[in-house]
Scaffold this motif. Structure first.
Motif, PDB file in Angstrom:
ATOM      1  N   HIS A 192      85.507  40.091  82.545  1.00 54.10           N
ATOM      2  CA  HIS A 192      84.845  38.806  82.299  1.00 54.10           C
ATOM      3  C   HIS A 192      85.510  37.650  83.029  1.00 54.10           C
ATOM      4  CE1 HIS A 192      81.676  40.095  79.648  1.00 54.10           C
ATOM      5  NE2 HIS A 192      82.537  40.936  79.115  1.00 54.10           N
ATOM      6  N   LEU A 193      86.834  37.688  83.195  1.00 57.70           N
ATOM      7  CA  LEU A 193      87.497  36.605  83.924  1.00 57.70           C
ATOM      8  C   LEU A 193      87.224  36.661  85.420  1.00 57.70           C
ATOM      9  CD1 LEU A 193      90.910  36.200  82.088  1.00 57.70           C
ATOM     10  CD2 LEU A 193      88.933  34.659  82.057  1.00 57.70           C
ATOM     11  N   ALA A 194      86.770  37.803  85.906  1.00 58.06           N
ATOM     12  CA  ALA A 194      86.407  37.930  87.321  1.00 58.06           C
ATOM     13  C   ALA A 194      85.013  37.368  87.600  1.00 58.06           C
ATOM     14  CB  ALA A 194      86.491  39.397  87.750  1.00 58.06           C
ATOM     15  N   ARG A 195      84.282  37.009  86.559  1.00 65.98           N
ATOM     16  CA  ARG A 195      82.940  36.457  86.744  1.00 65.98           C
ATOM     17  C   ARG A 195      83.009  35.042  87.338  1.00 65.98           C
ATOM     18  NH1 ARG A 195      80.231  36.999  80.963  1.00 65.98           N
ATOM     19  NH2 ARG A 195      78.640  35.763  82.021  1.00 65.98           N
ATOM     20  N   PRO A 196      82.059  34.670  88.169  1.00 64.89           N
ATOM     21  CA  PRO A 196      82.026  33.307  88.719  1.00 64.89           C
ATOM     22  C   PRO A 196      81.978  32.270  87.593  1.00 64.89           C
ATOM     23  CG  PRO A 196      80.455  34.702  89.862  1.00 64.89           C
ATOM     24  CD  PRO A 196      80.958  35.489  88.679  1.00 64.89           C
ATOM     25  N   GLY A 197      82.813  31.262  87.683  1.00 65.41           N
ATOM     26  CA  GLY A 197      82.830  30.182  86.695  1.00 65.41           C
ATOM     27  C   GLY A 197      83.671  30.446  85.469  1.00 65.41           C
ATOM     28  N   ALA A 198      84.240  31.650  85.341  1.00 67.08           N
ATOM     29  CA  ALA A 198      85.047  31.986  84.167  1.00 67.08           C
ATOM     30  C   ALA A 198      86.400  31.313  84.243  1.00 67.08           C
ATOM     31  CB  ALA A 198      85.212  33.494  84.053  1.00 67.08           C
ATOM     32  N   THR A 199      86.796  30.667  83.152  1.00 67.00           N
ATOM     33  CA  THR A 199      88.088  29.985  83.118  1.00 67.00           C
ATOM     34  C   THR A 199      88.954  30.390  81.938  1.00 67.00           C
ATOM     35  OG1 THR A 199      87.117  28.134  81.896  1.00 67.00           O
ATOM     36  CG2 THR A 199      87.232  27.934  84.310  1.00 67.00           C
ATOM     37  N   GLU A 200      88.374  31.058  80.952  1.00 69.01           N
ATOM     38  CA  GLU A 200      89.136  31.358  79.736  1.00 69.01           C
ATOM     39  C   GLU A 200      88.514  32.544  79.024  1.00 69.01           C
ATOM     40  OE1 GLU A 200      89.918  29.023  75.518  1.00 69.01           O
ATOM     41  OE2 GLU A 200      89.626  27.850  77.335  1.00 69.01           O
ATOM     42  N   PHE A 201      89.361  33.337  78.370  1.00 66.69           N
ATOM     43  CA  PHE A 201      88.896  34.426  77.514  1.00 66.69           C
ATOM     44  C   PHE A 201      89.566  34.215  76.175  1.00 66.69           C
ATOM     45  CE2 PHE A 201      88.368  38.539  75.646  1.00 66.69           C
ATOM     46  CZ  PHE A 201      87.172  38.998  76.168  1.00 66.69           C
ATOM     47  N   ALA A 231      84.219  37.188  67.133  1.00 67.66           N
ATOM     48  CA  ALA A 231      83.812  37.913  68.339  1.00 67.66           C
ATOM     49  C   ALA A 231      84.596  37.381  69.539  1.00 67.66           C
ATOM     50  CB  ALA A 231      82.320  37.727  68.586  1.00 67.66           C
ATOM     51  N   ALA A 232      84.912  38.259  70.479  1.00 67.45           N
ATOM     52  CA  ALA A 232      85.577  37.858  71.719  1.00 67.45           C
ATOM     53  C   ALA A 232      84.623  37.003  72.536  1.00 67.45           C
ATOM     54  CB  ALA A 232      85.995  39.092  72.517  1.00 67.45           C
ATOM     55  N   CYS A 233      85.151  35.967  73.217  1.00 70.68           N
ATOM     56  CA  CYS A 233      84.325  35.050  74.007  1.00 70.68           C
ATOM     57  C   CYS A 233      84.951  34.799  75.366  1.00 70.68           C
ATOM     58  CB  CYS A 233      84.199  33.702  73.300  1.00 70.68           C
ATOM     59  SG  CYS A 233      83.301  33.762  71.752  1.00 70.68           S
ATOM     60  N   VAL A 234      84.099  34.495  76.322  1.00 67.65           N
ATOM     61  CA  VAL A 234      84.542  34.056  77.643  1.00 67.65           C
ATOM     62  C   VAL A 234      83.948  32.672  77.867  1.00 67.65           C
ATOM     63  CG1 VAL A 234      82.590  35.147  78.858  1.00 67.65           C
ATOM     64  CG2 VAL A 234      84.722  34.694  80.081  1.00 67.65           C
ATOM     65  N   LYS A 235      84.737  31.801  78.508  1.00 64.05           N
ATOM     66  CA  LYS A 235      84.229  30.465  78.839  1.00 64.05           C
ATOM     67  C   LYS A 235      83.753  30.499  80.277  1.00 64.05           C
ATOM     68  CE  LYS A 235      85.971  26.672  77.105  1.00 64.05           C
ATOM     69  NZ  LYS A 235      86.875  25.523  76.834  1.00 64.05           N
ATOM     70  N   ILE A 236      82.449  30.280  80.458  1.00 64.34           N
ATOM     71  CA  ILE A 236      81.809  30.252  81.773  1.00 64.34           C
ATOM     72  C   ILE A 236      81.247  28.846  81.979  1.00 64.34           C
ATOM     73  CG2 ILE A 236      79.972  31.216  83.231  1.00 64.34           C
ATOM     74  CD1 ILE A 236      81.902  33.399  82.609  1.00 64.34           C
ATOM     75  N   ASP A 237      81.695  28.199  83.049  1.00 60.57           N
ATOM     76  CA  ASP A 237      81.225  26.842  83.352  1.00 60.57           C
ATOM     77  C   ASP A 237      81.294  25.921  82.138  1.00 60.57           C
ATOM     78  OD1 ASP A 237      80.689  27.540  86.024  1.00 60.57           O
ATOM     79  OD2 ASP A 237      78.702  28.292  85.490  1.00 60.57           O
ATOM     80  N   GLY A 238      82.386  26.042  81.376  1.00 54.48           N
ATOM     81  CA  GLY A 238      82.617  25.159  80.235  1.00 54.48           C
ATOM     82  C   GLY A 238      81.959  25.570  78.936  1.00 54.48           C
ATOM     83  N   GLU A 239      81.167  26.634  78.934  1.00 53.42           N
ATOM     84  CA  GLU A 239      80.456  27.080  77.731  1.00 53.42           C
ATOM     85  C   GLU A 239      81.001  28.425  77.256  1.00 53.42           C
ATOM     86  OE1 GLU A 239      77.971  25.381  76.123  1.00 53.42           O
ATOM     87  OE2 GLU A 239      78.236  23.742  77.560  1.00 53.42           O
TER      88      GLU A 239
END
Length: 92
Positions: A9-18, A25-33
């Motif tokens: 998930h951190l390799a996804r474009p726009g990912a900054t945080e896991f 539930a586990a979450c990933v932050k993509i473009d601030g969301e």
């Protein structure tokens, strides 16, 4: 336990945080969301296993430490800052 999921998930474009927290539930932050990556809540046991695998054995083994920070290198992602803390009986 979650290291492969984190890397994916951190390799996804726009990912900054896991984010992992026991009972959520586990979450990933993509473009601030924040976006849930699984509908199941992370267990405390899974959190402990993941923190150990990410170099956090000292934090996990010393319940008197309220929080800790360290860095790890993850293939395909780079250097990651890990921040772990306890809030009552929950790990974040």
């Amino acid at each position: 336990m979650y290291l492969k999921t984190i890397a994916t998930h951190l390799a996804r474009p726009g990912a900054t945080e896991f984010a992992l927290a026991s009972g959520r539930a586990a979450c990933v932050k993509i473009d601030g969301e924040l976006e849930a990556v699984d509908s199941r809540a992370v267990t405390t046991v899974a959190m402990i296993e993941t923190l150990r695998a990410a170099g956090g054995a000292r934090f996990v083994d010393h319940a008197d430490l309220p929080g800790a920070e360290w860095t790890i290198r993850m293939r395909g992602v780079g250097t990651l800052k890990v921040v772990a803390m306890r809030r009552g009986d929950r790990l974040h």
